[in-house]
Design a protein around this motif. Structure first.
Motif, mmCIF file in Angstrom:
data_model
loop_
_atom_site.group_PDB
_atom_site.id
_atom_site.type_symbol
_atom_site.label_atom_id
_atom_site.label_comp_id
_atom_site.label_asym_id
_atom_site.label_seq_id
_atom_site.Cartn_x
_atom_site.Cartn_y
_atom_site.Cartn_z
ATOM 1 N N ALA A 1 -0.878 21.431 -35.794
ATOM 2 C CA ALA A 1 0.535 20.963 -35.840
ATOM 3 C C ALA A 1 0.971 21.186 -34.237
ATOM 4 N N VAL A 2 1.752 19.876 -33.779
ATOM 5 C CA VAL A 2 1.981 19.782 -32.495
ATOM 6 C C VAL A 2 3.413 20.154 -32.513
ATOM 7 N N HIS A 3 3.896 20.658 -31.211
ATOM 8 C CA HIS A 3 5.073 20.776 -30.958
ATOM 9 C C HIS A 3 5.687 20.237 -29.483
ATOM 10 N N ILE A 4 6.564 19.390 -29.381
ATOM 11 C CA ILE A 4 6.810 18.947 -27.992
ATOM 12 C C ILE A 4 8.369 19.552 -27.894
ATOM 13 N N PRO A 5 8.532 20.329 -26.864
ATOM 14 C CA PRO A 5 9.697 20.798 -26.607
ATOM 15 C C PRO A 5 10.778 19.773 -25.927
ATOM 16 N N PRO A 6 12.290 20.250 -26.174
ATOM 17 C CA PRO A 6 13.222 18.915 -25.788
ATOM 18 C C PRO A 6 13.015 18.471 -24.368
ATOM 19 N N ASP A 7 12.689 19.393 -23.334
ATOM 20 C CA ASP A 7 12.445 18.874 -21.945
ATOM 21 C C ASP A 7 11.436 18.466 -21.546
ATOM 22 N N TYR A 8 10.298 17.865 -22.749
ATOM 23 C CA TYR A 8 8.947 17.410 -22.192
ATOM 24 C C TYR A 8 8.697 16.321 -23.142
ATOM 25 N N ALA A 9 7.798 15.612 -22.584
ATOM 26 C CA ALA A 9 7.236 14.457 -23.551
ATOM 27 C C ALA A 9 5.921 14.639 -23.405
ATOM 28 N N ALA A 10 5.024 13.859 -24.300
ATOM 29 C CA ALA A 10 3.544 13.829 -24.210
ATOM 30 C C ALA A 10 3.170 12.430 -24.429
ATOM 31 N N GLU A 11 1.791 12.400 -24.153
ATOM 32 C CA GLU A 11 1.006 11.265 -24.351
ATOM 33 C C GLU A 11 -0.439 11.521 -24.800
ATOM 34 N N MET A 12 -0.998 10.705 -25.739
ATOM 35 C CA MET A 12 -2.434 11.299 -26.232
ATOM 36 C C MET A 12 -3.272 10.365 -25.412
ATOM 37 N N ALA A 13 -4.267 11.292 -24.858
ATOM 38 C CA ALA A 13 -5.346 10.510 -24.164
ATOM 39 C C ALA A 13 -6.531 10.767 -24.707
ATOM 40 N N PRO A 14 -7.658 10.148 -24.422
ATOM 41 C CA PRO A 14 -9.198 10.134 -24.792
ATOM 42 C C PRO A 14 -9.617 11.286 -24.315
ATOM 43 N N TYR A 15 -10.477 11.988 -25.210
ATOM 44 C CA TYR A 15 -11.481 13.144 -24.499
ATOM 45 C C TYR A 15 -12.590 12.601 -23.953
ATOM 46 N N LEU A 16 -13.538 13.224 -23.576
ATOM 47 C CA LEU A 16 -14.679 12.820 -22.819
ATOM 48 C C LEU A 16 -15.493 11.828 -23.560
ATOM 49 N N ALA A 17 -16.141 10.866 -22.832
ATOM 50 C CA ALA A 17 -16.921 9.831 -23.783
ATOM 51 C C ALA A 17 -18.218 10.651 -24.109
ATOM 52 N N MET A 18 -18.668 11.616 -23.621
ATOM 53 C CA MET A 18 -19.759 12.183 -23.608
ATOM 54 C C MET A 18 -19.986 12.868 -25.188
ATOM 55 N N VAL A 19 -18.786 13.117 -25.731
ATOM 56 C CA VAL A 19 -18.542 13.607 -27.173
ATOM 57 C C VAL A 19 -18.927 12.641 -28.217
ATOM 58 N N GLY A 20 -18.814 11.550 -28.022
ATOM 59 C CA GLY A 20 -19.223 10.475 -28.863
ATOM 60 C C GLY A 20 -18.475 9.094 -28.555
ATOM 61 N N GLU A 21 -19.345 8.070 -28.903
ATOM 62 C CA GLU A 21 -18.725 6.824 -28.630
ATOM 63 C C GLU A 21 -17.679 6.381 -29.657
ATOM 64 N N PHE A 22 -16.615 6.775 -29.633
ATOM 65 C CA PHE A 22 -15.506 6.486 -30.620
ATOM 66 C C PHE A 22 -13.983 6.589 -29.674
ATOM 67 N N ARG A 23 -13.043 5.789 -30.114
ATOM 68 C CA ARG A 23 -11.880 5.856 -29.552
ATOM 69 C C ARG A 23 -10.797 6.502 -30.745
ATOM 70 N N VAL A 24 -10.106 7.501 -30.039
ATOM 71 C CA VAL A 24 -9.075 8.053 -31.185
ATOM 72 C C VAL A 24 -7.641 7.961 -31.183
ATOM 73 N N HIS A 25 -7.214 6.744 -30.334
ATOM 74 C CA HIS A 25 -5.849 6.638 -30.456
ATOM 75 C C HIS A 25 -5.547 5.188 -29.944
ATOM 76 N N TYR A 26 -4.542 4.522 -30.713
ATOM 77 C CA TYR A 26 -4.237 3.353 -29.947
ATOM 78 C C TYR A 26 -2.575 3.374 -29.778
ATOM 79 N N ALA A 27 -1.854 4.295 -30.214
ATOM 80 C CA ALA A 27 -0.569 4.750 -30.072
ATOM 81 C C ALA A 27 -0.469 5.998 -29.583
ATOM 82 N N GLY A 28 0.259 6.251 -28.326
ATOM 83 C CA GLY A 28 0.291 7.696 -27.758
ATOM 84 C C GLY A 28 1.364 8.322 -27.324
ATOM 85 N N PHE A 29 2.627 7.918 -27.648
ATOM 86 C CA PHE A 29 3.593 8.571 -26.876
ATOM 87 C C PHE A 29 4.215 9.490 -28.013
#
Length: 356
Positions: free
Chosen positions: A255-283
């Motif tokens: 369960a993710v928490h984004i504090p009020p003074d911060y924003a975040a963006e979802m980014a892919p993990y290392l390709a070596m763990v598997g050939e799949f993509r885990v996000h298309y929308a990430g803000f």
């Protein structure tokens, strides 16, 4: 230095650094981003493309155009096709302000690949300081054909002044001060998150898009039967096998928490763990899942597409990371607190177009 908040975006509009026809409306301004609106015409093109250094998108459209579509009154963008749509907004960025775009949450959950294209562009979704010119959306429906109209908001843009990304040491300090996840934080070039394949109750862990479905009208909210578009995925042993080319909606274990003074963006993990993509929308906006905005932690919905070969995904496997950025100033409105936010406090959830 940091990501510009809602009031700073309004100041950019007032200074003419963001212009639009018709004018930007208040509903487009989010806590840390601006929604972008589709214009009145779409170009069906032979292939995805970037304008390239010294080239205009309009010039390249003449090279790749197959036909044009009038969106007034509504038009269907067909699954598997590529379209370019001029947006209503244009930019005249000052030096020192760069921009990055991403698909909105509901867009990503429909497997609707939407990327920002600009004149002189050599990357999707990235705009250099000082850019002055029009904006275009490249749209490729991957799983469902969609009905669109002018003014629809499929992607959003975020503005940054200077270096905003938190390093790992800063991220650990922030987590110690205001926990970013429930439990242990895995921090390595961002905050790692894993997939939940052992839900607290039942064995429903996600959904897989059906290959042959009807059209989805993007203006219809809560009107579609999920069973006509999605196949439920169950896991009794904490793992599933991803089929190449299939599109899945899964959920993070954390369960993710984004504090009020911060924003975040979802980014892919290392390709070596598997050939799949885990996000298309990430803000992730300030206040997402945070107690100050009426949240108690919100799961990250994972939009997953497997490539090349079938892949075994197991419970707790790290599949992505959240890159946290500091806000230049705190937004006037936080995600979930003062906005009609569709995904505050979410768990496993399809896009807003489907009935619960």
């Amino acid at each position: 230095m940091g990501v510009l908040a809602d009031h700073a975006i309004r100041e950019m509009i007032a200074r003419g650094e963001i212009t639009a026809a018709p004018a930007v409306i208040d509903a487009q301004v989010q806590p840390a981003s601006l929604d972008l609106r589709l214009g009145a015409r779409a170009w069906r093109v032979r292939a995805s493309f970037l304008a390239g250094d010294g080239r205009k998108v309009a010039e390249r459209l003449a090279e790749f155009e197959m036909h044009q579509i009038d969106l007034e009154g509504g038009a269907v963008l067909e699954k598997g096709c590529v379209y370019v749509v001029p947006l209503m907004e244009s930019l005249a960025l000052p030096d020192g302000i760069q921009a990055v775009a991403n698909a909105k949450s509901s867009t990503g959950r429909l497997d609707l690949l939407t990327r920002l294209v600009t004149d002189d562009g050599v990357e999707f979704d990235r705009i250099a300081p000082g850019y002055c010119g029009p904006l275009y959306a490249e749209i490729c429906p991957r799983s469902f054909s969609v009905l669109v109209r002018p003014g629809m908001r499929l992607n959003q843009i975020r503005f940054r002044a200077g270096q905003a990304v938190l390093g790992d040491a800063e991220l650990r300090a922030l987590h110690a001060e205001s926990p970013l996840v429930d439990g242990e934080a895995v921090i390595d070039q961002g905050l790692g998150f894993s997939v939940d394949l052992k839900p607290a109750s039942g064995d429903l862990v996600g959904y897989r898009a059906k290959p042959h479905t009807g059209v989805i009208d993007l203006d219809v909210i809560g009107g579609y039967d999920p069973s006509e578009y999605w196949e439920p995925i169950h896991a009794r042993d904490g793992r599933i096998i991803l089929d190449p080319g299939a599109f899945y909606i899964l959920v993070s274990r954390e369960a993710v928490h984004i504090p009020p003074d911060y924003a975040a963006e979802m980014a892919p993990y290392l390709a070596m763990v598997g050939e799949f993509r885990v996000h298309y929308a990430g803000f992730f906006d300030p206040g997402f899942g945070h107690a100050n905005a009426g949240g108690a932690g919100s799961r990250g919905v994972l939009e997953v597409r497997c490539h090349e070969a079938p892949f075994v995904l197991e419970h707790g496997q790290i599949v992505g990371r959240l890159v946290y950025e500091r806000m230049e100033t705190r937004p006037e409105r936080l995600y979930g607190a003062d906005l009609a936010s569709n995904y505050q406090g979410q768990g496993l959830k399809l896009s807003k177009h489907f009935r619960a």
